[in-house]
Design a protein around this motif. Structure first.
Motif, short mmCIF file in Angstrom:
data_model
loop_
_atom_site.label_atom_id
_atom_site.label_comp_id
_atom_site.label_asym_id
_atom_site.label_seq_id
_atom_site.Cartn_x
_atom_site.Cartn_y
_atom_site.Cartn_z
N GLU A 1 7.20 5.42 7.74
CA GLU A 1 7.01 4.23 8.58
C GLU A 1 8.37 3.58 8.78
O GLU A 1 9.24 3.70 7.91
CB GLU A 1 6.05 3.26 7.88
CG GLU A 1 5.76 1.98 8.66
CD GLU A 1 4.51 1.26 8.17
OE1 GLU A 1 3.94 1.65 7.13
OE2 GLU A 1 4.11 0.29 8.84
N HIS B 1 0.83 -1.22 0.00
CA HIS B 1 0.00 0.00 0.00
C HIS B 1 0.86 1.26 0.00
O HIS B 1 2.02 1.23 0.41
CB HIS B 1 -0.90 0.01 1.25
CG HIS B 1 -0.13 -0.11 2.54
ND1 HIS B 1 0.16 -1.32 3.13
CD2 HIS B 1 0.43 0.84 3.34
CE1 HIS B 1 0.87 -1.11 4.22
NE2 HIS B 1 1.06 0.20 4.37
N HIS C 1 4.83 0.35 -0.17
CA HIS C 1 5.69 -0.66 0.43
C HIS C 1 4.97 -1.99 0.52
O HIS C 1 3.77 -2.06 0.81
CB HIS C 1 6.20 -0.21 1.80
CG HIS C 1 5.19 0.49 2.65
ND1 HIS C 1 4.72 1.75 2.37
CD2 HIS C 1 4.54 0.10 3.77
CE1 HIS C 1 3.84 2.11 3.28
NE2 HIS C 1 3.70 1.11 4.14
N HIS D 1 0.44 5.03 1.92
CA HIS D 1 -0.37 5.51 3.02
C HIS D 1 -1.46 6.44 2.48
O HIS D 1 -1.25 7.13 1.47
CB HIS D 1 0.51 6.21 4.07
CG HIS D 1 1.35 5.21 4.82
ND1 HIS D 1 2.60 5.48 5.30
CD2 HIS D 1 1.08 3.91 5.16
CE1 HIS D 1 3.07 4.39 5.90
NE2 HIS D 1 2.18 3.43 5.82
NI NI Z 1 2.44 1.12 5.80
#
Ligand code: NI
Ligand code: PA5
Length: 186
Positions: free
Chosen positions: A99, A90, A138, A92
């Motif tokens: 992250e 996904h 990612h 964000h």
């Molecule tokens: Ni994530």
């Protein structure tokens, strides 16, 4: 002043998280239609076969600005044709949110893709620590023969944008070629 026991524990060897209200999702073969390239090989897998699961701590409501979430993902070993078991992946929903990932056990890849669809990957091995840049999709891939587990810490207002990946995918796929992982253009 009071000193109390920690509320949560993370086993640094396995990634198992224990404590009150540890919650997670399970993704089985039946939940991952369209994710893997080889549809014929995918259709041969048992629909209830586990591909990955999470165990997370959400101390504030999803969407809260300034909070953090914590959790472990466990990806089973396996392939669909030559493509390794992996997460959906996904961006964000608030795409500028970063992250961090850190590996507990097993071996894998962190596949990253920017908004211009440039794709690259980092090797994940126990102790490896990864900072996912803003505006970067990612996905993680288990390239080994054992369960691959890694921790994640992310802002509670980051959210998940799965739709962009469901529509356009990543521009590269992690495939087993002669027994080793290779990032192949999709
Ligand atoms: Ni994530
Ligand atoms: O927040 C993250 O990036 C991770 O906790 C992922 O959600 C987790 O690894 C599962 O992957 P996905 O959300 O792409 O299914």
């Amino acid at each position: 002043m009071k000193i109390s026991a920690p509320k949560f524990m993370t086993d640094w060897k396995t990634g198992v998280v224990t404590g009150p209200e540890v919650q997670g999702v399970e993704r089985r073969v039946r939940d991952l239609d369209g994710v893997f390239a080889d549809e014929g090989a995918f259709s041969q897998l048992r629909p209830d076969r586990l591909v990955y699961r999470t165990a997370c701590v959400f101390p504030v409501p999803e969407g809260t600005e300034g909070g953090v979430f914590w959790g472990t993902t466990f990806i089973e070993p396996g392939t669909v044709g030559a493509e390794y078991f992996m997460t959906k992946g996904h961006f964000h929903a608030k795409a500028d949110r970063m992250e961090s990932y850190f590996t507990f056990a097993g071996t894998g890849l962190l596949v990253l893709m920017d908004t211009a669809r440039n794709c690259w990957a980092e090797e994940m091995t126990p102790g490896s620590t990864h900072l996912i840049p803003p505006y970067t999709a990612h996905r993680t891939v288990n390239t080994g023969d054992d369960v691959f587990s890694f921790g994640a810490c992310w802002p509670s207002d980051a959210g998940h944008d799965y739709d962009s990946i469901a529509e356009s995918g990543f521009s590269a796929r992690a495939m087993r070629v002669d027994g080793s992982p290779v990032l192949v253009p999709a």
